[in-house]
Scaffold this motif. Structure first.
Motif, PDB file in Angstrom:
ATOM      1  N   ILE A 153      -7.628   3.780   0.238  1.00  0.00           N
ATOM      2  CA  ILE A 153      -7.269   2.538  -0.450  1.00  0.00           C
ATOM      3  C   ILE A 153      -5.926   2.736  -1.155  1.00  0.00           C
ATOM      4  N   LEU A 154      -5.121   1.695  -1.169  1.00  0.00           N
ATOM      5  CA  LEU A 154      -3.835   1.744  -1.858  1.00  0.00           C
ATOM      6  C   LEU A 154      -4.035   1.416  -3.330  1.00  0.00           C
ATOM      7  N   LEU A 155      -3.583   2.315  -4.190  1.00  0.00           N
ATOM      8  CA  LEU A 155      -3.642   2.088  -5.632  1.00  0.00           C
ATOM      9  C   LEU A 155      -2.274   2.376  -6.229  1.00  0.00           C
ATOM     10  N   ALA A 156      -1.903   1.583  -7.217  1.00  0.00           N
ATOM     11  CA  ALA A 156      -0.571   1.688  -7.799  1.00  0.00           C
ATOM     12  C   ALA A 156      -0.649   1.789  -9.310  1.00  0.00           C
ATOM     13  N   LEU A 157       0.340   2.479  -9.880  1.00  0.00           N
ATOM     14  CA  LEU A 157       0.483   2.550 -11.334  1.00  0.00           C
ATOM     15  C   LEU A 157       1.592   1.582 -11.726  1.00  0.00           C
ATOM     16  N   HIS A 158       1.219   0.529 -12.441  1.00  0.00           N
ATOM     17  CA  HIS A 158       2.171  -0.490 -12.854  1.00  0.00           C
ATOM     18  C   HIS A 158       2.878  -0.067 -14.140  1.00  0.00           C
ATOM     19  N   ASN A 159       4.092  -0.542 -14.297  1.00  0.00           N
ATOM     20  CA  ASN A 159       4.867  -0.221 -15.509  1.00  0.00           C
ATOM     21  C   ASN A 159       4.127  -0.603 -16.776  1.00  0.00           C
ATOM     22  N   ARG A 160       3.482  -1.767 -16.761  1.00  0.00           N
ATOM     23  CA  ARG A 160       2.818  -2.252 -17.973  1.00  0.00           C
ATOM     24  C   ARG A 160       1.633  -1.383 -18.363  1.00  0.00           C
ATOM     25  N   TYR A 223      -4.090  -2.399   6.187  1.00  0.00           N
ATOM     26  CA  TYR A 223      -2.739  -1.925   6.438  1.00  0.00           C
ATOM     27  C   TYR A 223      -2.327  -2.258   7.869  1.00  0.00           C
ATOM     28  N   ASP A 224      -1.070  -2.674   8.041  1.00  0.00           N
ATOM     29  CA  ASP A 224      -0.546  -2.978   9.369  1.00  0.00           C
ATOM     30  C   ASP A 224       0.561  -1.999   9.760  1.00  0.00           C
ATOM     31  N   SER A 225       1.615  -1.922   8.944  1.00  0.00           N
ATOM     32  CA  SER A 225       2.728  -1.053   9.302  1.00  0.00           C
ATOM     33  C   SER A 225       3.597  -0.769   8.084  1.00  0.00           C
ATOM     34  N   GLY A 226       4.496   0.231   8.241  1.00  0.00           N
ATOM     35  CA  GLY A 226       5.451   0.547   7.197  1.00  0.00           C
ATOM     36  C   GLY A 226       5.064   1.753   6.359  1.00  0.00           C
ATOM     37  N   GLU A 227       6.036   2.256   5.607  1.00  0.00           N
ATOM     38  CA  GLU A 227       5.825   3.370   4.692  1.00  0.00           C
ATOM     39  C   GLU A 227       5.986   2.883   3.253  1.00  0.00           C
ATOM     40  N   ILE A 228       5.245   3.481   2.350  1.00  0.00           N
ATOM     41  CA  ILE A 228       5.284   3.061   0.951  1.00  0.00           C
ATOM     42  C   ILE A 228       6.668   3.307   0.352  1.00  0.00           C
ATOM     43  N   LYS A 229       7.228   2.263  -0.202  1.00  0.00           N
ATOM     44  CA  LYS A 229       8.477   2.341  -0.940  1.00  0.00           C
ATOM     45  C   LYS A 229       8.354   1.393  -2.123  1.00  0.00           C
ATOM     46  N   VAL A 230       8.142   1.934  -3.320  1.00  0.00           N
ATOM     47  CA  VAL A 230       7.799   1.102  -4.475  1.00  0.00           C
ATOM     48  C   VAL A 230       9.021   0.396  -5.050  1.00  0.00           C
ATOM     49  N   ASP A 231       8.771  -0.775  -5.569  1.00  0.00           N
ATOM     50  CA  ASP A 231       9.770  -1.518  -6.329  1.00  0.00           C
ATOM     51  C   ASP A 231       9.741  -0.982  -7.762  1.00  0.00           C
ATOM     52  N   PRO A 232      10.796  -0.305  -8.210  1.00  0.00           N
ATOM     53  CA  PRO A 232      10.767   0.306  -9.547  1.00  0.00           C
ATOM     54  C   PRO A 232      10.701  -0.698 -10.689  1.00  0.00           C
ATOM     55  N   GLU A 234       8.586  -3.071 -10.755  1.00  0.00           N
ATOM     56  CA  GLU A 234       7.176  -3.421 -10.893  1.00  0.00           C
ATOM     57  C   GLU A 234       6.263  -2.202 -11.041  1.00  0.00           C
ATOM     58  N   LEU A 235       6.559  -1.142 -10.286  1.00  0.00           N
ATOM     59  CA  LEU A 235       5.645  -0.014 -10.176  1.00  0.00           C
ATOM     60  C   LEU A 235       6.323   1.305 -10.504  1.00  0.00           C
ATOM     61  N   ILE A 236       5.511   2.244 -10.954  1.00  0.00           N
ATOM     62  CA  ILE A 236       5.963   3.615 -11.153  1.00  0.00           C
ATOM     63  C   ILE A 236       5.685   4.431  -9.892  1.00  0.00           C
ATOM     64  N   GLU A 237       4.507   4.231  -9.334  1.00  0.00           N
ATOM     65  CA  GLU A 237       4.167   4.897  -8.088  1.00  0.00           C
ATOM     66  C   GLU A 237       3.015   4.165  -7.409  1.00  0.00           C
ATOM     67  N   ALA A 238       2.834   4.450  -6.128  1.00  0.00           N
ATOM     68  CA  ALA A 238       1.727   3.911  -5.345  1.00  0.00           C
ATOM     69  C   ALA A 238       1.400   4.902  -4.245  1.00  0.00           C
ATOM     70  N   ASN A 239       0.119   5.084  -3.998  1.00  0.00           N
ATOM     71  CA  ASN A 239      -0.312   6.054  -2.988  1.00  0.00           C
ATOM     72  C   ASN A 239      -1.636   5.628  -2.365  1.00  0.00           C
ATOM     73  N   TRP A 240      -1.968   6.275  -1.246  1.00  0.00           N
ATOM     74  CA  TRP A 240      -3.261   6.075  -0.598  1.00  0.00           C
ATOM     75  C   TRP A 240      -4.244   7.095  -1.171  1.00  0.00           C
ATOM     76  N   TYR A 241      -5.454   6.630  -1.514  1.00  0.00           N
ATOM     77  CA  TYR A 241      -6.459   7.501  -2.119  1.00  0.00           C
ATOM     78  C   TYR A 241      -7.776   7.418  -1.352  1.00  0.00           C
ATOM     79  N   HIS A 242      -8.419   8.584  -1.202  1.00  0.00           N
ATOM     80  CA  HIS A 242      -9.765   8.623  -0.641  1.00  0.00           C
ATOM     81  C   HIS A 242     -10.779   8.237  -1.716  1.00  0.00           C
ATOM     82  N   ALA A 243     -11.932   7.750  -1.276  1.00  0.00           N
ATOM     83  CA  ALA A 243     -12.967   7.283  -2.205  1.00  0.00           C
ATOM     84  C   ALA A 243     -13.463   8.391  -3.124  1.00  0.00           C
TER      85      ALA A 243
END
Length: 268
Positions: A153-160, A223-232, A234-243
């Motif tokens: 699952i994709l999870l992200a750390l938001h600036n806020r 997910y369809d396509s592409g590599e993670i590239k975060v918008d700084p 909005e986000l600090i980081e984003a990654n794929w995580y196992h359950a």
């Protein structure tokens, strides 16, 4: 006067606000319930009440006060502190109280001609009797989406969230734009924030989010396509995580948590 006295004599839920906080008792459902004359509030504290709706077939009233009341067994708390602690419908009503209070506070003057606005007594609205302009509480539609990639699952750390000094990793979200469908908003926000494309976008449920006046519409997607590239911005980081290897995620009672749990079931 007779009608007012009858209303005050009935059992009701009391949402009492002061300076952005809500009176909460320290037992039961936390929200004060009962005959107001039997609750630990000073006489006259509920004179300016507004009907919000019903919960468990009993009326709910909004009351705004200046300063703090001596509320006995309880105190003033933030709305966020109720998340996951009270029934979802009761939380929604508390959120409605905050939104209605904000509406009346921020619509004192007409946005069209600048004259003083007046409340309408048969609906939640303000009207300018100079130019006949009428306004209603603002609701800002936004999407929130959980994304699955195989068993991750994709999870992200938001600036806020980092500003709160408590890093919570969550789903992606954003406001809809004029003329945009919800599905198009999902695809756009995901691409803008993390640079990937999604497919199989499916609606799950919604949640009023009164911070201050959003309506969160929840989706899941693949997910369809592409590599993670975060918008700084909005986000600090984003990654794929196992359950079985998750960071801290949102608390129960949030639609983000619901979407994450639904997606994790699909990851197994």
């Amino acid at each position: 006067m007779a009608e007012l006295q009858t209303a005050l004599d009935e059992n009701a839920w009391w949402f009492i606000l002061s300076e952005g906080k809500l009176v909460a008792l320290d037992k039961g459902d936390f929200i004060p319930f009962g005959n107001v004359n039997e609750l630990p509030f000073p006489e006259g504290a509920t004179a300016n009440k507004r009907l919000l709706g019903q919960y468990k077939d009993q009326p709910c009233y909004l009351v705004e006060v200046e300063g703090s009341l001596d509320v006995g067994l309880g105190g003033y708390v933030t709305l966020r502190s109720f998340l996951g602690r009270i029934d979802d419908l009761l939380f929604d009503m508390a959120g409605r109280a905050f939104q209605i209070a904000l509406f009346y506070k921020t619509h004192q003057f007409c946005g069209q001609c600048g004259q003083k606005m007046q409340p309408i007594n048969w609906e939640v609205a303000m009207k300018c009797y100079h130019c006949q302009h009428r306004t209603y509480p603002r609701v800002s539609p936004c999407i929130i989406v959980a994304i699955r990639k195989n068993k991750q699952i994709l999870l992200a750390l938001h600036n806020r969230h980092l500003k709160e000094n408590y890093p919570v990793y969550t789903t992606l979200a954003g406001f809809t734009e004029a003329g945009e469908t919800l599905e198009a908003c999902v695809a756009r926000e995901v691409f803008e924030e993390v640079g990937i494309k999604v497919k199989n976008i499916r609606y799950v449920s919604s949640q009023p989010w009164p911070f201050p006046h959003s309506l969160m519409m929840g989706f899941i997607a693949d997910y369809d396509s592409g590599e993670i590239k975060v918008d700084p911005h909005e986000l600090i980081e984003a990654n794929w995580y196992h359950a079985n290897d998750l960071p801290v995620i949102p608390r129960h009672g949030t639609i983000a948590r619901k979407l994450i749990e639904k997606t994790l079931k699909r990851c197994r």
